[in-house]
Every structure is written in C-alpha cells, then in structure tokens.
Motif scaffolding. Structure first.
Motif, mmCIF file in Angstrom:
data_model
loop_
_atom_site.group_PDB
_atom_site.id
_atom_site.type_symbol
_atom_site.label_atom_id
_atom_site.label_comp_id
_atom_site.label_asym_id
_atom_site.label_seq_id
_atom_site.Cartn_x
_atom_site.Cartn_y
_atom_site.Cartn_z
ATOM 1 N N TYR A 1 0.812 -1.214 0.000
ATOM 2 C CA TYR A 1 0.000 0.000 0.000
ATOM 3 C C TYR A 1 0.850 1.271 0.000
ATOM 4 O O TYR A 1 0.362 2.353 0.332
ATOM 5 C CB TYR A 1 -0.949 -0.025 1.209
ATOM 6 C CG TYR A 1 -1.881 -1.212 1.171
ATOM 7 C CD1 TYR A 1 -3.051 -1.183 0.420
ATOM 8 C CD2 TYR A 1 -1.561 -2.395 1.841
ATOM 9 C CE1 TYR A 1 -3.888 -2.286 0.352
ATOM 10 C CE2 TYR A 1 -2.397 -3.508 1.772
ATOM 11 C CZ TYR A 1 -3.556 -3.446 1.025
ATOM 12 O OH TYR A 1 -4.390 -4.537 0.943
ATOM 13 N N ASN B 1 -7.878 8.855 -3.654
ATOM 14 C CA ASN B 1 -8.044 8.031 -2.462
ATOM 15 C C ASN B 1 -7.957 8.870 -1.190
ATOM 16 O O ASN B 1 -8.732 8.664 -0.250
ATOM 17 C CB ASN B 1 -6.974 6.938 -2.435
ATOM 18 C CG ASN B 1 -7.116 6.014 -1.247
ATOM 19 O OD1 ASN B 1 -7.951 5.122 -1.217
ATOM 20 N ND2 ASN B 1 -6.286 6.237 -0.229
ATOM 21 N N ASN C 1 -5.732 2.310 1.368
ATOM 22 C CA ASN C 1 -7.006 2.529 0.676
ATOM 23 C C ASN C 1 -8.120 1.755 1.387
ATOM 24 O O ASN C 1 -9.027 1.213 0.754
ATOM 25 C CB ASN C 1 -6.914 2.129 -0.793
ATOM 26 C CG ASN C 1 -6.634 0.653 -0.998
ATOM 27 O OD1 ASN C 1 -6.126 -0.030 -0.098
ATOM 28 N ND2 ASN C 1 -6.958 0.125 -2.172
ATOM 29 N N GLN D 1 -3.652 8.472 -5.919
ATOM 30 C CA GLN D 1 -3.368 8.837 -4.532
ATOM 31 C C GLN D 1 -4.217 10.028 -4.093
ATOM 32 O O GLN D 1 -4.778 10.029 -2.984
ATOM 33 C CB GLN D 1 -1.884 9.174 -4.335
ATOM 34 C CG GLN D 1 -1.549 9.429 -2.871
ATOM 35 C CD GLN D 1 -0.134 9.930 -2.645
ATOM 36 O OE1 GLN D 1 0.222 11.009 -3.112
ATOM 37 N NE2 GLN D 1 0.667 9.157 -1.938
ATOM 38 N N ALA E 1 -2.717 0.343 -5.917
ATOM 39 C CA ALA E 1 -2.861 1.639 -6.588
ATOM 40 C C ALA E 1 -2.864 1.511 -8.105
ATOM 41 O O ALA E 1 -3.554 2.260 -8.801
ATOM 42 C CB ALA E 1 -1.757 2.589 -6.136
ATOM 43 N N TYR F 1 -0.296 4.783 -1.294
ATOM 44 C CA TYR F 1 -1.407 5.477 -0.641
ATOM 45 C C TYR F 1 -0.980 6.232 0.618
ATOM 46 O O TYR F 1 -1.781 6.951 1.217
ATOM 47 C CB TYR F 1 -2.502 4.478 -0.273
ATOM 48 C CG TYR F 1 -3.258 3.949 -1.467
ATOM 49 C CD1 TYR F 1 -4.011 4.793 -2.276
ATOM 50 C CD2 TYR F 1 -3.238 2.593 -1.793
ATOM 51 C CE1 TYR F 1 -4.709 4.312 -3.369
ATOM 52 C CE2 TYR F 1 -3.938 2.103 -2.886
ATOM 53 C CZ TYR F 1 -4.672 2.969 -3.672
ATOM 54 O OH TYR F 1 -5.362 2.489 -4.762
#
Length: 404
Positions: A223, A309, A333, A306, A254, A226
């Motif tokens: 992740y 989110n 996320n 990004q 992502a 993010y």
C-alpha cells in the motif's frame, strides 16, 4: 487465427471499451476469496432489491481499475496470448528491466511474482522450517501466517498496540530468540491501515540484525502509494544496502491490476536469489507484463489515484467519526474501524443493502471492521448504509474489546 483488438472487445460484449475492460481486468483476488470463504454455506453475494447496485468495498482494490495506458497495452497484446511470457514482446525480462530502471538497481536485484503473494509464499519456503520460525503481527496480512499454520511451522504473532500499529519492540524481541527464520513486517499494515516511519523501520532492522543476523526481514509495501504520513519512506534503499532484508511490492493496489497478478521483490542480489530459485516458471502473463510496463511509464495515473483516495478516505473517516465510530489512522485505501459491535453483524446489515465490507480479523472481530475505500459516489452511498447498520441491534455477543 489472430484476434484483433476489436474482435476481443466484441467477444466481451463491450459497448464502452475502457469502462468494461477496467472492471474486467482490475479485480478480485485473495482478499475477495477470503471474504467470501467466510460465508461458506451462505449466499456470498445476497439477492438485492430491484434497483440496488452492489458496492464492493471488501477487498482493498482500486475501484477504477488500471489506467488507460495499461488498458491499451493489455488490449494491444491480445494477439500474443498464444506466447509464453519469455517469448512475447515485451518479454517478462523487459518488466524486470523496467522495474530495475525505475529504482536505479540491477535486474538481479528484482524478482517477479504472481502478485506479491507468490513472493511471500516463496519467502516462507526459503526461510521458515520446523526449526526456524515466522514472526509476524496480529492482525496482519494472513498469507505467511496461513502458510505456517497449514504446514505446522513455528509461528509467533505479536499483537498490535493500542493505536493499531505494529508492536515494533515486541516483534524485535520475538525475532531475537535465535530461532527466527523470517520476520513479516507489513507497512502499511493490512488490516489496520497504520504505518511506521522510516526511522522506526531502520532502527528495527538494525536491532534485529544485531541480535539475529541470519534472520530475514520481509517488508511488505503493498500500500506504499497510498501513504500520506510524512514520516514514512520506502524501505527499498535500506533493503538494497542491508543483507537479509527485502521489500515486496504489487501492482494489485494503486495500479488497479488485482486481476493481473503482478508483484515483485527488491533487495540485495544474494538476498533475493532464493526467491528467484523458488518462483514458478512462466509466473506472469503476457498481458500483465505489458500492463505493468505501461503503468510504470504512467506516473500521473498513480498521482491521480493517490489524490482521489486521500480525498475519499478523509470524507469516509469524518462520516464514520460523526456516527461515533473510531477509525484507526489510515495510510492505505481502507479503514480499520472500531464499530463497537461484531463485524459479522455489521457486515450482514450492510450486505442486505448491497454494501460488502471486510471479513473478520481476529482478535478484533467482535469490535472492528475493515472498510475499503471505493469511489466518492460509492462511499457517499455506503456511509448512509453504515448509519443505518450501526443503529441495527446486534445478534451476537461482542465479548471483551479486542478479545478472541
């Protein structure tokens, strides 16, 4: 006979190429499989009232799927579906080179996997045995833990702290016993969504290396794209300069390619060599290779994802807090939320209205639920469902907070 791009889309019955292709290629994976496995004997996807669309925010997927560059690359490679990945153009070696170029390393520092799951399982095969244990967090991504339990291998699970962050001191102590083969450090951690900064991670590696230099440390950064916490930085530079440390990454989050199964490991050549030895032959697809290379050359897609989110996550956090729920500090996320009731009750109440949220994560299944971040439109609809679900009387006993 070769199939053209147009012919491929006609086979899919596509009226709008990109929209259908994104949905078709982006999704479901282990996350969805585990969520639905919990409903064995039940209907995993309940019948919904007329006019109610399903919102699937249970598996930490990118709801928009791959970027346009990746989709175009996938569709353009359909005529090469008859080729093995080493014989296609571009070949899997071209993806290794593209990853190496992005991070300014050599190809021997990179190992591809069928998603990062293959990397994790190969790590278990390489460094965990009846005499060498796995050290991981509780709760954390279950891949390594499930492997250890399946094959009755020694396992130490260190419970997260009160802020739902990995207990670094506890994991260091568990790894310093002299019989730890592998440490799995998920940063950001799934399901709690919390992260540790680069200083903490560096100090953890140094302390484990000093106490147990033969122990291998796997830092899973699925992740990474993010994270907005300024104290965080990728551990790749650390892995490339430190023996027995490597980083796992994936294109499933992502990059929106959960259905394409592309992951990789990066570390010193001698560290990742066992992973290369254990990987499956032809473990990535022609489509995945083309899409991944295109995605690496499309940084704007990741920047846009990004930003999207971050905005939707902030909206969802505030909405849940206004309802009295308590999300942990999310750097992914998804959210790990103290809802004050069993996840099953909340999940079932949401499912009746077409919203699918995350599976149980012991030892917090009586109080917490994981909620993935969908589109803004999806989350606006979902929070209305959450508001109703949190008012619904529970049908099971919650027990002690955080207990098994």
């Amino acid at each position: 006979m070769p199939v053209s791009r147009r012919g491929f889309l006609q086979l899919l019955g596509a009226a709008e190429e990109v929209a259908l292709s994104g949905a078709f290629l982006s999704a479901r994976g282990l996350e969805a499989h585990l969520a639905e496995a919990q409903t064995q004997g039940q209907r995993a996807r309940p019948m919904l009232p007329p006019g109610v669309d399903e919102i699937r925010i249970s598996s930490n997927e990118n709801p928009l799927g791959p970027g346009k560059a990746a989709l175009d690359a996938i569709l353009g490679k359909f005529p090469e579906a008859g080729r093995y990945p080493f014989n296609s153009s571009p070949a899997d070696s071209a993806l290794v080179s593209a990853i190496a170029e992005k991070y300014k390393v050599k190809p021997e520092n990179v190992v591809l996997g069928a998603g990062s799951q293959e990397i994790l399982k190969s790590a278990m095969r390489a460094w965990v045995s009846p005499t060498k244990s796995l050290v991981t967090a509780l709760p954390s991504f279950e891949n390594c833990t499930s492997y250890a339990k399946k094959y009755n291998l020694p396992l130490t699970e260190v419970k997260v702290d009160s802020a739902m962050r990995l207990d670094v001191d506890g994991m260091i102590a568990a790894a310093s016993t002299g019989n730890c083969g592998l440490v799995f450090f998920n940063n950001p951690n799934n399901p709690t969504a919390t992260v540790h900064g680069s200083k903490t991670v560096t100090e953890m590696v140094e302390r484990i290396r000093k106490a147990s230099p033969d122990t291998v440390i796997l830092i899973d950064e699925a992740y990474h794209d993010y994270v907005t916490d300024p104290s965080y930085a990728s551990a790749m530079p650390l892995a490339l300069s430190t023996p027995n440390v490597f980083v796992a990454r994936t294109f499933s989050k992502a990059y929106g390619m959960a259905g394409m199964r592309i992951g990789y490991a990066i570390g010193m050549a001698d560290t990742v060599k066992p992973l290369a030895t254990l990987k499956m032959p032809y473990n990535v697809s022609v489509f995945g290779v083309a899409a991944a290379i295109a995605s690496l050359n499309d940084p704007q897609h990741i920047a846009d994802e990004q930003k999207r989110n971050t905005e939707v996550r902030a909206f969802t956090v505030k909405a849940l807090q206004d309802m009295g729920a308590k999300p942990a500090d999310s750097q992914g996320n998804f959210l790990f939320v103290d809802i004050g009731r069993p996840a099953k009750d909340f999940r079932d109440a949401c499912a009746k209205q077409g919203v699918m949220v995350g599976r149980d994560f012991p030892p917090y299944e009586k109080t917490h639920c994981r909620i993935s971040i969908g589109t803004m439109d999806e989350m606006k609809k979902a929070v209305d469902v959450f508001r109703t679900a949190l008012k619904t009387p529970t049908t099971t006993t919650s027990g002690e907070k955080g207990g098994r």
